[in-house]
Motif scaffolding. Sequence first.
Motif, PDB file in Angstrom:
ATOM      1  N   GLU A 157       0.855  -1.228  -0.122  1.00  0.00           N
ATOM      2  CA  GLU A 157      -0.046   0.109   0.059  1.00  0.00           C
ATOM      3  C   GLU A 157       0.971   1.309   0.039  1.00  0.00           C
ATOM      4  O   GLU A 157       0.548   2.103  -0.619  1.00  0.00           O
ATOM      5  CB  GLU A 157      -1.093  -0.054   1.115  1.00  0.00           C
ATOM      6  CG  GLU A 157      -2.073  -1.038   1.118  1.00  0.00           C
ATOM      7  CD  GLU A 157      -3.075  -1.284   2.172  1.00  0.00           C
ATOM      8  OE1 GLU A 157      -4.203  -1.687   2.063  1.00  0.00           O
ATOM      9  OE2 GLU A 157      -2.617  -0.793   3.252  1.00  0.00           O
ATOM     10  N   ARG A 158       1.989   1.090   0.975  1.00  0.00           N
ATOM     11  CA  ARG A 158       2.770   2.439   0.634  1.00  0.00           C
ATOM     12  C   ARG A 158       3.477   2.763  -0.522  1.00  0.00           C
ATOM     13  O   ARG A 158       3.679   3.664  -1.000  1.00  0.00           O
ATOM     14  CB  ARG A 158       3.931   2.353   1.840  1.00  0.00           C
ATOM     15  CG  ARG A 158       3.287   2.522   3.386  1.00  0.00           C
ATOM     16  CD  ARG A 158       4.447   2.660   4.388  1.00  0.00           C
ATOM     17  NE  ARG A 158       5.439   1.896   4.246  1.00  0.00           N
ATOM     18  CZ  ARG A 158       5.831   0.410   5.006  1.00  0.00           C
ATOM     19  NH1 ARG A 158       4.779   0.006   5.511  1.00  0.00           N
ATOM     20  NH2 ARG A 158       6.868   0.002   4.669  1.00  0.00           N
ATOM     21  N   HIS A 161       1.070   4.096  -3.127  1.00  0.00           N
ATOM     22  CA  HIS A 161       0.639   5.476  -3.044  1.00  0.00           C
ATOM     23  C   HIS A 161       2.023   6.142  -3.389  1.00  0.00           C
ATOM     24  O   HIS A 161       1.832   7.354  -4.034  1.00  0.00           O
ATOM     25  CB  HIS A 161       0.361   5.859  -1.394  1.00  0.00           C
ATOM     26  CG  HIS A 161      -1.070   5.392  -1.035  1.00  0.00           C
ATOM     27  ND1 HIS A 161      -1.230   4.473  -0.135  1.00  0.00           N
ATOM     28  CD2 HIS A 161      -2.271   5.678  -1.507  1.00  0.00           C
ATOM     29  CE1 HIS A 161      -2.735   4.327  -0.079  1.00  0.00           C
ATOM     30  NE2 HIS A 161      -3.344   5.048  -1.052  1.00  0.00           N
ATOM     31  N   CYS A 165      -0.418   6.053  -7.124  1.00  0.00           N
ATOM     32  CA  CYS A 165      -2.074   5.519  -7.201  1.00  0.00           C
ATOM     33  C   CYS A 165      -2.997   6.027  -6.423  1.00  0.00           C
ATOM     34  O   CYS A 165      -2.824   6.804  -5.368  1.00  0.00           O
ATOM     35  CB  CYS A 165      -1.853   4.028  -7.118  1.00  0.00           C
ATOM     36  SG  CYS A 165      -1.015   3.019  -8.052  1.00  0.00           S
ATOM     37  N   ARG A 166      -4.358   6.105  -6.947  1.00  0.00           N
ATOM     38  CA  ARG A 166      -5.249   6.693  -6.211  1.00  0.00           C
ATOM     39  C   ARG A 166      -5.684   6.032  -5.167  1.00  0.00           C
ATOM     40  O   ARG A 166      -6.278   6.834  -4.004  1.00  0.00           O
ATOM     41  CB  ARG A 166      -6.376   6.974  -7.276  1.00  0.00           C
ATOM     42  CG  ARG A 166      -7.604   7.327  -6.789  1.00  0.00           C
ATOM     43  CD  ARG A 166      -8.629   7.073  -7.642  1.00  0.00           C
ATOM     44  NE  ARG A 166      -8.677   7.013  -8.877  1.00  0.00           N
ATOM     45  CZ  ARG A 166      -9.644   7.153 -10.027  1.00  0.00           C
ATOM     46  NH1 ARG A 166     -10.713   7.234  -9.835  1.00  0.00           N
ATOM     47  NH2 ARG A 166      -9.389   7.041 -11.286  1.00  0.00           N
ATOM     48  N   ASP A 167      -5.743   4.734  -5.419  1.00  0.00           N
ATOM     49  CA  ASP A 167      -6.198   3.856  -4.104  1.00  0.00           C
ATOM     50  C   ASP A 167      -5.589   2.376  -4.240  1.00  0.00           C
ATOM     51  O   ASP A 167      -5.295   2.122  -5.270  1.00  0.00           O
ATOM     52  CB  ASP A 167      -7.878   3.954  -3.917  1.00  0.00           C
ATOM     53  CG  ASP A 167      -8.544   3.576  -5.290  1.00  0.00           C
ATOM     54  OD1 ASP A 167      -7.750   3.035  -6.148  1.00  0.00           O
ATOM     55  OD2 ASP A 167      -9.560   3.677  -5.362  1.00  0.00           O
TER      56      ASP A 167
END
Lengths: 285, 285
Positions: A157-158, A161, A165-167
Amino acid sequence: MKKIVIVGLGLIGGSLALALKGFEDYTVVGVARRQTTVDYALSHGVGDDATLDTEGAIRDADVTFLCINPDDIVTFLARHRDGFKPGSLVTDVCGVKTAIMAGAEVLPGTVDFIGSHPMAGTEFSGIEHALHDMFHGAHYIITPRAGSRKENIALLERMAHYIGCRDVVNTTPEAHDAIIAYTSQMMHVIAASVCDDPSLFTCKGYEGSSFRGCTRVAALDVALWAQLFSLNAPALVDCLDVLLENMKKYRDVIASGDRGKLTEMLLYSSDRKRKMDLPGPDLLH
Amino acid sequence: MKKIVIVGLGLIGGSLALALKGFEDYTVVGVARRQTTVDYALSHGVGDDATLDTEGAIRDADVTFLCINPDDIVTFLARHRDGFKPGSLVTDVCGVKTAIMAGAEVLPGTVDFIGSHPMAGTEFSGIEHALHDMFHGAHYIITPRAGSRKENIALLERMAHYIGCRDVVNTTPEAHDAIIAYTSQMMHVIAASVCDDPSLFTCKGYEGSSFRGCTRVAALDVALWAQLFSLNAPALVDCLDVLLENMKKYRDVIASGDRGKLTEMLLYSSDRKRKMDLPGPDLLH
């Protein structure tokens, strides 16, 4: 320094190597099959380092991204199953997930494989078309396994981002493949089919943004997309059957001359599209 | 000052009023049906002036652009056939040409009607979405009549370049409608049909640029597109039949599992798309 290894410096691998540079305390190393690609990466700063030595690179990688074609990922996992660093995270970037997650079953329990699919790309191939901002605004889909470690999901996830990336969307391989058949693979079949029309070459001077938007992806990487279509054939065929039926309805109502019914159908479809583009319920109060 | 009158200040008429401001020694006057639209145009500088008075505006217009729906253009020409300034140029901006050119037959010989179709637009409607750069890079198609005056064709070309169009393409109404069915109308049928899929609302988080590119125009102006489809139904049905057949071939080869044949088809389609995007022969030596 910890190490991120990117196997395959094509369009997506190259873009990832550009975008991940400077991420936390990681160095980014690209692995290519050809010396010319390694040379290009080194001279253009695609990643921090580049090499032909796959085994050496993945042996002490904390994170390995497999940025090669789906069939090659499955082969790679089987061949190098004991070559990954124990405790490391291995992931991919490919547009099908069920076949990849099944292929990852060969890995020992010491290696954490989590499927990834950053929904970005262009109609071009190769490191020379890699873009540092390729992933800006894109969805990053992950398909963890039951035993995937929370800290590895958090690490992905880190990274998602960091590359813009948006999500990050967390789902199952099966759900991913069912919906991607519709949102991605079918768009490529449409674009290719439109370009098969005998009128294609006479339409220059008469095309607008709707034509360019629909057909852009027809200039696709044939080997890659033949694999993606084949590995997700049942879901893709289902979507195409729905599309063929819906398009046939439009064809028939236009042929019939029934403007009232045509208007009704267009109201229905355009209303769905507008609803789809609205912000979600959490943004509407 | 000479006068350009733009009848209909919607998305395209409004954009044209913005883009034509300052053109040579012309003043740009918009004609709307509602006072709120006139007020918006006046307060936002959409054109140099705006009015509800259609008759008064076209009576001394040197150029009249009809930026209303196709059916309304035909009605307007019949109703105002004797209301245009003798010697003036009358044109439109609509996406079908055969029906419009037939409608223009009611005009007296003192008025020069030349069909126009600037290939630009967005999925939005109304003056509040008008853009001064709407036409940048777009093709501007014209369909003159046998008796059209050279100086009026030249005037249209100067206006097209002034508003930022890439080129001016001169053709017949029949040729225009046959190819536009393929490059424009069919793209809208595809987009609408894709949005009819029951999966639409579950695909959020899983869509990329190919999906956005293909479906953007589904949020269309229903009244306008129902007319465009209906007025060009035979050509559009022909294109859709070709597309349905080509798409069915992809559907069948994917279902069959024949990867060799699928690869061959994708090579064919992607090669056509790349050839289509190449610069013309004059740029290749």
